[in-house]
Design a protein around this motif. Structure first.
Motif, PDB file in Angstrom:
ATOM      1  N   PHE A  50       1.072  -1.118  -0.317  1.00  0.00           N
ATOM      2  CA  PHE A  50       0.067  -0.301  -0.209  1.00  0.00           C
ATOM      3  C   PHE A  50       0.498   0.763  -0.151  1.00  0.00           C
ATOM      4  N   THR A  51       0.347   2.512  -0.511  1.00  0.00           N
ATOM      5  CA  THR A  51       1.454   3.476  -0.854  1.00  0.00           C
ATOM      6  C   THR A  51       0.682   4.875   0.306  1.00  0.00           C
ATOM      7  N   VAL A  52       1.070   5.739   0.934  1.00  0.00           N
ATOM      8  CA  VAL A  52       1.033   6.871   1.759  1.00  0.00           C
ATOM      9  C   VAL A  52       1.861   7.912   0.624  1.00  0.00           C
ATOM     10  N   GLY A  53       1.228   8.322   0.228  1.00  0.00           N
ATOM     11  CA  GLY A  53       2.497   9.491  -0.427  1.00  0.00           C
ATOM     12  C   GLY A  53       3.527   9.037  -1.386  1.00  0.00           C
ATOM     13  N   ASN A  54       4.905   9.063  -1.358  1.00  0.00           N
ATOM     14  CA  ASN A  54       5.010   8.162  -2.348  1.00  0.00           C
ATOM     15  C   ASN A  54       6.464   7.127  -1.617  1.00  0.00           C
ATOM     16  N   VAL A  55       5.640   6.677  -0.361  1.00  0.00           N
ATOM     17  CA  VAL A  55       6.029   5.857   0.098  1.00  0.00           C
ATOM     18  C   VAL A  55       4.995   4.728   0.051  1.00  0.00           C
ATOM     19  N   VAL A  56       5.821   3.547  -0.655  1.00  0.00           N
ATOM     20  CA  VAL A  56       5.624   2.433  -0.528  1.00  0.00           C
ATOM     21  C   VAL A  56       5.731   1.050  -0.096  1.00  0.00           C
ATOM     22  N   LEU A  57       4.776   1.087   1.185  1.00  0.00           N
ATOM     23  CA  LEU A  57       5.241  -0.166   1.982  1.00  0.00           C
ATOM     24  C   LEU A  57       4.625  -1.625   1.883  1.00  0.00           C
ATOM     25  N   THR A  58       4.863  -2.529   2.254  1.00  0.00           N
ATOM     26  CA  THR A  58       4.308  -4.153   2.172  1.00  0.00           C
ATOM     27  C   THR A  58       4.938  -4.455   3.612  1.00  0.00           C
ATOM     28  N   LYS A  59       4.469  -5.478   4.222  1.00  0.00           N
ATOM     29  CA  LYS A  59       4.949  -6.361   5.061  1.00  0.00           C
ATOM     30  C   LYS A  59       6.291  -7.557   4.574  1.00  0.00           C
ATOM     31  N   HIS A  60       6.114  -8.294   2.648  1.00  0.00           N
ATOM     32  CA  HIS A  60       7.227  -8.733   2.407  1.00  0.00           C
ATOM     33  C   HIS A  60       8.540  -8.282   2.210  1.00  0.00           C
ATOM     34  N   GLY A  61       9.672  -8.713   1.958  1.00  0.00           N
ATOM     35  CA  GLY A  61      10.531  -8.456   1.939  1.00  0.00           C
ATOM     36  C   GLY A  61      10.975  -8.193   0.839  1.00  0.00           C
ATOM     37  N   GLU A  62      12.818  -7.172   0.819  1.00  0.00           N
ATOM     38  CA  GLU A  62      13.312  -6.552  -0.565  1.00  0.00           C
ATOM     39  C   GLU A  62      13.171  -7.342  -1.769  1.00  0.00           C
ATOM     40  N   GLY A  63      12.349  -6.873  -2.757  1.00  0.00           N
ATOM     41  CA  GLY A  63      12.397  -7.617  -3.892  1.00  0.00           C
ATOM     42  C   GLY A  63      11.001  -8.246  -4.222  1.00  0.00           C
ATOM     43  N   TYR A  64       9.716  -7.998  -3.606  1.00  0.00           N
ATOM     44  CA  TYR A  64       8.834  -8.082  -3.641  1.00  0.00           C
ATOM     45  C   TYR A  64       7.939  -6.691  -4.250  1.00  0.00           C
ATOM     46  N   LEU A  65       8.090  -5.906  -4.176  1.00  0.00           N
ATOM     47  CA  LEU A  65       7.749  -4.116  -4.941  1.00  0.00           C
ATOM     48  C   LEU A  65       9.236  -4.598  -6.116  1.00  0.00           C
ATOM     49  N   THR A  66       8.360  -4.418  -7.332  1.00  0.00           N
ATOM     50  CA  THR A  66       8.812  -4.625  -8.535  1.00  0.00           C
ATOM     51  C   THR A  66       7.650  -4.687  -9.288  1.00  0.00           C
ATOM     52  N   GLY A  67       7.983  -4.115 -11.235  1.00  0.00           N
ATOM     53  CA  GLY A  67       7.544  -4.812 -12.175  1.00  0.00           C
ATOM     54  C   GLY A  67       6.231  -3.916 -11.572  1.00  0.00           C
ATOM     55  N   CYS A  68       4.707  -4.790 -12.391  1.00  0.00           N
ATOM     56  CA  CYS A  68       3.140  -3.565 -12.411  1.00  0.00           C
ATOM     57  C   CYS A  68       3.674  -3.458 -10.873  1.00  0.00           C
ATOM     58  N   LEU A  69       3.515  -4.207 -10.687  1.00  0.00           N
ATOM     59  CA  LEU A  69       3.078  -4.389  -8.658  1.00  0.00           C
ATOM     60  C   LEU A  69       3.973  -2.738  -8.638  1.00  0.00           C
ATOM     61  N   LEU A  70       4.985  -2.283  -8.314  1.00  0.00           N
ATOM     62  CA  LEU A  70       5.347  -1.015  -8.338  1.00  0.00           C
ATOM     63  C   LEU A  70       4.914  -0.103  -8.747  1.00  0.00           C
ATOM     64  N   ASP A  71       4.560  -0.494 -10.432  1.00  0.00           N
ATOM     65  CA  ASP A  71       4.149   0.814 -11.615  1.00  0.00           C
ATOM     66  C   ASP A  71       2.390   0.662 -10.391  1.00  0.00           C
ATOM     67  N   HIS A  72       2.036  -0.066 -10.145  1.00  0.00           N
ATOM     68  CA  HIS A  72       0.339  -0.153  -9.717  1.00  0.00           C
ATOM     69  C   HIS A  72       0.560   1.287  -8.743  1.00  0.00           C
ATOM     70  N   GLU A  73       1.143   0.860  -7.313  1.00  0.00           N
ATOM     71  CA  GLU A  73       1.525   1.625  -6.550  1.00  0.00           C
ATOM     72  C   GLU A  73       2.139   2.692  -6.667  1.00  0.00           C
ATOM     73  N   ALA A  74       3.058   3.011  -7.670  1.00  0.00           N
ATOM     74  CA  ALA A  74       3.159   4.167  -8.089  1.00  0.00           C
ATOM     75  C   ALA A  74       1.655   5.187  -8.952  1.00  0.00           C
ATOM     76  N   ARG A  75       1.217   4.687  -8.874  1.00  0.00           N
ATOM     77  CA  ARG A  75       0.069   5.836  -9.769  1.00  0.00           C
ATOM     78  C   ARG A  75      -0.841   5.728  -8.713  1.00  0.00           C
ATOM     79  N   HIS A  76      -0.200   4.966  -7.138  1.00  0.00           N
ATOM     80  CA  HIS A  76      -1.041   5.838  -5.959  1.00  0.00           C
ATOM     81  C   HIS A  76      -0.231   6.836  -5.850  1.00  0.00           C
ATOM     82  N   ALA A  77       0.957   6.570  -5.786  1.00  0.00           N
ATOM     83  CA  ALA A  77       1.379   7.683  -4.816  1.00  0.00           C
ATOM     84  C   ALA A  77       1.184   9.168  -6.218  1.00  0.00           C
ATOM     85  N   SER A  78       0.973   9.057  -7.343  1.00  0.00           N
ATOM     86  CA  SER A  78       0.146  10.313  -7.846  1.00  0.00           C
ATOM     87  C   SER A  78      -0.766  10.692  -8.096  1.00  0.00           C
ATOM     88  N   GLN A  79      -2.135   9.676  -6.942  1.00  0.00           N
ATOM     89  CA  GLN A  79      -2.631   9.927  -6.760  1.00  0.00           C
ATOM     90  C   GLN A  79      -3.512  10.914  -5.219  1.00  0.00           C
TER      91      GLN A  79
END
Length: 142
Positions: free
Chosen positions: A55-84
């Motif tokens: 989930f995203t709050v401002g420009n901060v994308v948070l996950t319970k998972h470890g490094e490497g989880y926030l990539t590809g389409c999921l990161l693009d999705h969360e970046a769109r939330h940052a723009s929202q």
């Protein structure tokens, strides 16, 4: 970094959504690292709410998972939330998102399928499925 990402980063700091995201990451004892396009990635978030892979709050994308989880389409999705957050002038995004999630639950039984923010961020990129509204689902004969 593109100019649009610099503008998003600056406005999300100014509208206080990114500072709130950093506070949430700290409270959740997440490891914070710089991400692409002015995003801040926070791994290992330990609070059980919200129930989401990320989930995203401002420009901060948070996950319970470890490094490497926030990539590809999921990161693009969360970046769109940052723009929202930028377009919603920051903190008003939180109650607006909650209202959209509640409306989606009423319409189709889950918080994502008819949530305007999730639809604009591309549902499938965020691992949401599209569900029909209750009035369009086939009725089973009794």
């Amino acid at each position: 970094m593109q100019r649009a990402h610099r503008v998003r980063r600056t406005l999300n700091y100014a509208n206080l959504s990114t500072p709130l995201g950093l506070l949430v990451a700290r409270l959740g004892r997440a490891r914070v690292t710089a991400g692409p396009d002015g995003l801040i990635l926070a791994y290992g978030y330990r609070i059980r709410f919200p129930i989401a892979g990320a989930f995203t709050v401002g420009n901060v994308v948070l996950t319970k998972h470890g490094e490497g989880y926030l990539t590809g389409c999921l990161l693009d999705h969360e970046a769109r939330h940052a723009s929202q957050y930028m377009l919603c002038v920051g903190l008003p995004m939180l109650p607006l998102y909650l209202l959209a999630a509640a409306a989606s639950v009423l319409i189709c039984g889950n918080p994502g399928s008819w949530n305007v923010f999730e639809r604009l961020a591309n549902l499938e990129d965020g691992n949401y499925s599209r569900r029909s509204p209750w009035w369009r689902r086939a009725r089973t004969p009794r």
